[in-house]
Write a protein that holds these residues in place. Structure first.
Motif, PDB file in Angstrom:
ATOM      1  N   GLU A 105      83.432  36.677  31.453  1.00 30.60           N
ATOM      2  CA  GLU A 105      83.388  35.620  30.448  1.00 30.60           C
ATOM      3  C   GLU A 105      84.585  35.679  29.515  1.00 30.60           C
ATOM      4  O   GLU A 105      85.130  34.641  29.109  1.00 30.60           O
ATOM      5  CB  GLU A 105      82.088  35.707  29.653  1.00 30.60           C
ATOM      6  N   ALA A 106      85.018  36.874  29.158  1.00 24.67           N
ATOM      7  CA  ALA A 106      86.106  37.003  28.192  1.00 24.67           C
ATOM      8  C   ALA A 106      87.407  36.388  28.699  1.00 24.67           C
ATOM      9  O   ALA A 106      88.140  35.739  27.953  1.00 24.67           O
ATOM     10  CB  ALA A 106      86.314  38.475  27.854  1.00 24.67           C
ATOM     11  N   SER A 107      87.685  36.579  29.968  1.00 32.28           N
ATOM     12  CA  SER A 107      88.931  36.070  30.539  1.00 32.28           C
ATOM     13  C   SER A 107      88.752  34.750  31.281  1.00 32.28           C
ATOM     14  O   SER A 107      89.748  34.144  31.692  1.00 32.28           O
ATOM     15  CB  SER A 107      89.523  37.105  31.498  1.00 32.28           C
ATOM     16  N   ASP A 108      87.504  34.285  31.443  1.00 31.97           N
ATOM     17  CA  ASP A 108      87.203  33.091  32.235  1.00 31.97           C
ATOM     18  C   ASP A 108      87.786  33.228  33.636  1.00 31.97           C
ATOM     19  O   ASP A 108      88.349  32.292  34.195  1.00 31.97           O
ATOM     20  CB  ASP A 108      87.740  31.827  31.563  1.00 31.97           C
ATOM     21  N   GLU A 109      87.631  34.428  34.204  1.00 29.75           N
ATOM     22  CA  GLU A 109      88.117  34.701  35.544  1.00 29.75           C
ATOM     23  C   GLU A 109      87.035  35.361  36.369  1.00 29.75           C
ATOM     24  O   GLU A 109      86.106  35.980  35.841  1.00 29.75           O
ATOM     25  CB  GLU A 109      89.341  35.624  35.500  1.00 29.75           C
ATOM     26  N   CYS A 110      87.160  35.225  37.679  1.00 31.67           N
ATOM     27  CA  CYS A 110      86.302  35.941  38.613  1.00 31.67           C
ATOM     28  C   CYS A 110      87.093  37.100  39.204  1.00 31.67           C
ATOM     29  O   CYS A 110      88.166  36.889  39.784  1.00 31.67           O
ATOM     30  CB  CYS A 110      85.824  35.009  39.723  1.00 31.67           C
ATOM     31  N   LEU A 111      86.595  38.291  39.045  1.00 28.47           N
ATOM     32  CA  LEU A 111      87.273  39.480  39.538  1.00 28.47           C
ATOM     33  C   LEU A 111      86.768  39.788  40.937  1.00 28.47           C
ATOM     34  O   LEU A 111      85.594  40.113  41.128  1.00 28.47           O
ATOM     35  CB  LEU A 111      87.016  40.651  38.589  1.00 28.47           C
ATOM     36  N   PRO A 112      87.661  39.677  41.946  1.00 32.09           N
ATOM     37  CA  PRO A 112      87.196  39.796  43.334  1.00 32.09           C
ATOM     38  C   PRO A 112      87.051  41.237  43.779  1.00 32.09           C
ATOM     39  O   PRO A 112      87.758  42.138  43.303  1.00 32.09           O
ATOM     40  CB  PRO A 112      88.309  39.100  44.117  1.00 32.09           C
ATOM     41  N   GLY A 113      86.123  41.432  44.718  1.00 30.81           N
ATOM     42  CA  GLY A 113      85.990  42.717  45.380  1.00 30.81           C
ATOM     43  C   GLY A 113      86.767  42.730  46.682  1.00 30.81           C
ATOM     44  O   GLY A 113      87.694  41.940  46.885  1.00 30.81           O
ATOM     45  N   GLU A 114      86.372  43.596  47.571  1.00 35.01           N
ATOM     46  CA  GLU A 114      87.073  43.743  48.852  1.00 35.01           C
ATOM     47  C   GLU A 114      86.755  42.562  49.766  1.00 35.01           C
ATOM     48  O   GLU A 114      85.610  42.119  49.870  1.00 35.01           O
ATOM     49  CB  GLU A 114      86.659  45.051  49.518  1.00 35.01           C
ATOM     50  N   ASP A 115      87.779  42.058  50.431  1.00 36.12           N
ATOM     51  CA  ASP A 115      87.609  40.941  51.360  1.00 36.12           C
ATOM     52  C   ASP A 115      86.966  41.448  52.646  1.00 36.12           C
ATOM     53  O   ASP A 115      87.544  42.282  53.350  1.00 36.12           O
ATOM     54  CB  ASP A 115      88.979  40.320  51.658  1.00 36.12           C
ATOM     55  N   PRO A 116      85.761  40.948  52.986  1.00 36.50           N
ATOM     56  CA  PRO A 116      85.100  41.413  54.210  1.00 36.50           C
ATOM     57  C   PRO A 116      85.655  40.773  55.477  1.00 36.50           C
ATOM     58  O   PRO A 116      85.239  41.126  56.580  1.00 36.50           O
ATOM     59  CB  PRO A 116      83.637  41.010  53.982  1.00 36.50           C
ATOM     60  N   GLY A 117      86.552  39.802  55.333  1.00 37.59           N
ATOM     61  CA  GLY A 117      87.180  39.213  56.512  1.00 37.59           C
ATOM     62  C   GLY A 117      86.383  38.103  57.169  1.00 37.59           C
ATOM     63  O   GLY A 117      86.555  37.847  58.367  1.00 37.59           O
TER      64      GLY A 117
END
Length: 435
Positions: free
Chosen positions: A304-316
């Motif tokens: 919420e603070a950055s209005d961003e979605c922090l991604p995890g590892e790409d499962p492909g």
């Protein structure tokens, strides 16, 4: 780690650097250059728009090309400017008319905000017929309809919206002001019945509404809802886990870019963070996910603070051709069912083409980028909307025209973000797709 960011459309997208890095990682060493899509350059561009008070809060979004059958050289491009209303351009990209969006109905209410635009040809109005420009008004949750008269003196667009036209998704002005309103738009006319329709998506949800356009007394146009359809917001991955695109709490993975193939009655709908759906334009039957964005299935957490979605590892589990957001769907119709579905791949500033041949495959057929023609005439980045017409447009574009939105017009005026539209000779696009 790169972060998902919010795009101008309000959907959550993946940073372009992440998308390009992922795409390059999948290419064998030494093969990257050959896999780069071919480049085409624009022939003209519109004047820049500025989304600030000084610029009238104008923000370029979506174009539609109207061919003047009596004088193709006098054809027009109608384009949305959000709170700036509509702009009408000639084939040299010079402004012919500026149509303001409606004012707010009362202090504290949202003003008009035109998002997408499409055309209807030959609709019966009163004792005659007319070509119409139809636009989705996010600010009022309605459609606005304009008659096109390219042959008469003065301004070519005349507002013919019926004053009693209803809200599309809202039940009150309070709901309208909450902005879960009309967003993406595509029109079509049923060849069997002659009835014309608008398909409208709802901001921040997965819903699409089918509206029949109706003529009212005095040459006005209204509409009635036929049905709605909700696309999925949660998906089962190949490993049986469940995934939903990341976004602000309470918001779903919305649709904006849409296009209808009237010969097959097929709607293509771009769910921005998911992919391209193919379904019946009458919203019956079962939708098919034709292609996925590269970021499909990537887990992410909203900050919420950055209005961003922090991604995890790409499962492909994602696709190979489009980087989120998928936007700007438009149909390049050629003879005997040939041609392409074109889609804007915002994450890597490219356009992707799918084969339009009458089959259920709609195979990927390559793509291209619209790049700078000169220091003064740049290309298209983060394209929100596009329209293509494969018909002769006089001496200027004898092979047809592609118009694309440019989310980063250059040079920019100081810190002001500039947007506009680029005009591309269709012959150059077809040559690029044939490479």
């Amino acid at each position: 780690m790169h972060a998902f960011r919010r795009s101008r459309s309000g959907a959550v997208a993946v940073a372009a650097t992440l998308a390009i890095a992922a795409a390059m990682a999948a290419v064998p060493s030494g093969a990257a250059a050959s896999d780069e899509p071919p480049a085409v350059v624009p022939r003209a561009e519109t004047a820049a728009m500025f989304d600030d008070d000084e610029g009238g809060n104008a923000n370029a979004d979506d174009p539609a090309i109207w061919r003047n059958p009596a004088d193709p050289d006098a054809s027009l491009v109608v384009a949305t400017a959000k709170e700036g209303g509509l702009r009408v351009y000639d084939l040299d990209a010079r402004e012919v008319q500026s149509v303001p969006a409606p004012e707010a109905p009362a202090p504290g209410n949202a003003p008009g905000r035109f998002n997408n635009v499409d055309l209807v040809h030959g609709m019966k109005l009163g004792s005659g017929s007319a070509d119409l420009a139809v636009t989705s008004d996010r600010g009022s949750d309605k459609l606005r309809v304009y008659r096109i008269d390219g042959d008469g003196p003065g301004a070519p667009l005349t507002d013919v919206t019926d004053p009693s036209a209803p809200w599309i998704f809202s039940g009150s002005q309070e709901e309208v002001d909450e902005e879960s309103t009309a967003y993406g738009l595509a029109t079509y006319t049923d060849a069997a019945t002659g009835r014309s329709y608008a398909l409208v998506s709802q901001n921040a949800t997965t819903r699409i509404a089918l509206l029949e356009l109706t003529a009212t007394p005095g040459g006005r146009v209204s509409y009635r809802q036929v049905r709605t359809l909700d696309l999925p917001d949660t998906f089962t991955m190949p490993d049986r886990t469940r995934w939903s695109p990341c976004g602000e709490p309470g918001e779903g993975p919305q649709v904006e870019g849409m296009a209808v193939d009237p010969e097959t009655g097929t709607l293509f709908a771009g769910q921005e963070d998911v992919g391209i759906w193919r379904l019946r334009a009458d919203l019956t039957g079962r939708p098919v996910l034709q292609d996925k964005v590269r970021e499909y299935g990537v887990p992410a957490t909203y900050d919420e603070a950055s209005d961003e979605c922090l991604p995890g590892e790409d499962p492909g589990f994602g696709g190979e051709h489009v980087s989120a957001d998928v936007e700007g769907l438009t149909l390049l119709k050629q003879d005997e069912g040939d041609g392409y579905l074109l889609a804007s791949s915002q994450g890597d500033d490219a356009f992707v083409a799918y084969d339009r041949e009458r089959s259920d495959d709609y195979e990927h057929e390559g793509g291209f980028r619209v790049t700078a023609a000169s220091e003064a005439l740049d290309g298209s980045e983060e394209c929100d909307g596009a329209d293509v017409l494969a018909e002769p447009l006089g001496a200027t574009y004898p092979n047809g025209l592609l118009v694309v939105q440019d989310g980063h017009m250059a040079p920019e005026d100081g810190d002001r973000e500039a947007t506009g539209f680029k005009f591309v000779d269709l012959a150059d696009v077809l040559d690029a797709l044939d490479d």
